[in-house]
Design a protein around this motif. Structure first.
Motif, PDB file in Angstrom:
ATOM      1  N   LYS A 299     -13.160   5.133  20.470  1.00 53.28           N
ATOM      2  CA  LYS A 299     -13.304   3.645  19.948  1.00 53.28           C
ATOM      3  C   LYS A 299     -13.977   4.669  18.589  1.00 53.28           C
ATOM      4  N   PHE A 300     -13.830   4.814  17.289  1.00 57.46           N
ATOM      5  CA  PHE A 300     -14.904   5.649  16.774  1.00 57.46           C
ATOM      6  C   PHE A 300     -16.086   4.878  15.965  1.00 57.46           C
ATOM      7  N   THR A 301     -16.323   3.486  15.888  1.00 53.98           N
ATOM      8  CA  THR A 301     -16.610   3.025  15.476  1.00 53.98           C
ATOM      9  C   THR A 301     -17.846   2.664  16.231  1.00 53.98           C
ATOM     10  N   GLN A 302     -17.644   2.050  17.968  1.00 57.27           N
ATOM     11  CA  GLN A 302     -18.265   2.035  18.579  1.00 57.27           C
ATOM     12  C   GLN A 302     -19.934   3.368  19.096  1.00 57.27           C
TER      13      GLN A 302
ATOM     14  N   PRO B 205     -27.577  -1.012  13.461  1.00 55.40           N
ATOM     15  CA  PRO B 205     -26.919  -0.357  13.392  1.00 55.40           C
ATOM     16  C   PRO B 205     -25.125  -0.681  12.922  1.00 55.40           C
ATOM     17  N   ASP B 206     -25.699  -2.373  13.268  1.00 56.91           N
ATOM     18  CA  ASP B 206     -24.354  -2.310  12.039  1.00 56.91           C
ATOM     19  C   ASP B 206     -24.236  -2.006  10.676  1.00 56.91           C
ATOM     20  N   LYS B 207     -25.502  -2.070   9.975  1.00 58.91           N
ATOM     21  CA  LYS B 207     -25.771  -2.529   8.129  1.00 58.91           C
ATOM     22  C   LYS B 207     -25.402  -0.628   8.269  1.00 58.91           C
ATOM     23  N   ALA B 208     -25.088   0.555   9.334  1.00 56.82           N
ATOM     24  CA  ALA B 208     -25.308   1.968   8.621  1.00 56.82           C
ATOM     25  C   ALA B 208     -23.211   1.585   9.181  1.00 56.82           C
ATOM     26  N   LEU B 209     -23.207   0.821  10.342  1.00 54.53           N
ATOM     27  CA  LEU B 209     -21.368   1.255   9.998  1.00 54.53           C
ATOM     28  C   LEU B 209     -20.636   0.898   9.236  1.00 54.53           C
ATOM     29  N   LYS B 210     -21.249   0.636   8.139  1.00 50.06           N
ATOM     30  CA  LYS B 210     -20.459  -0.282   6.528  1.00 50.06           C
ATOM     31  C   LYS B 210     -20.354   1.409   6.029  1.00 50.06           C
TER      32      LYS B 210
END
Length: 168
Positions: free
Chosen positions: A60-63, A158-163
């Motif tokens: 899973k790419f985002t994970q 990290p959640d902000k980076a995923l954007k």
């Protein structure tokens, strides 16, 4: 596979010249890590690559990218890996960072420009401009300026980076 793409853009057979043109370890390995993961994600999202559910682990790419970001943050905090990026070696204690942090460095650079900048601009200009010249031409800043930006980027959530990652 992406290492083959990288090497295909360097015409000299001299090993030292090739290494200089291909750039620091974080760039070589980070680009290979990121492009493999992002391409896999894109191809599966567009049903161009079949996903076989024949194992216990599902990619899973985002994970994966979130885990890479968290590890990179921690390694940089412990070892100050960003300061070692320009002269990185495979023997460095930051070796893992150069793969995971390098993947995020590439993701960050592509987000600032466009997803095809490596293939459309950076690699085609390597022989003519050298690594630093191709970097400046493709990303609009020097590698030294990038390291400063990346230092700040790696401090975000990290959640902000995923954007920043592409949505296919």
């Amino acid at each position: 596979y992406f290492h083959a793409v990288q090497h295909a853009h360097v015409r000299t057979l001299n090993h030292e010249e090739r290494d200089n043109l291909l750039g620091p370890v974080w760039f070589m390995e980070g680009a290979a890590e990121y492009m493999a993961s992002a391409t896999h994600y894109k191809l599966t999202r567009y049903n161009k690559l079949q996903t076989l559910r024949n194992g216990e682990w599902e990619f899973k790419f985002t994970q994966q990218m979130k885990r890479k970001f968290e590890r990179s943050k921690e390694l940089n905090r412990k070892l100050d890996c960003i300061s070692q990026m320009p002269k990185a070696t495979y023997e460095s204690p930051c070796r893992e960072f150069f793969y995971d942090g390098g993947a995020w460095a590439i993701a960050y650079l592509l987000h600032k420009t466009h997803q095809n900048v490596l293939l459309d601009g950076f690699y085609p200009n390597l022989d003519k401009l050298g690594w630093e010249g191709a970097f400046k031409s493709s990303f609009g800043l020097s590698s030294d300026d990038f390291y400063q930006e990346f230092q700040a980027f790696l401090k975000i959530n990290p959640d902000k980076a995923l954007k920043l990652l592409p949505k296919y």
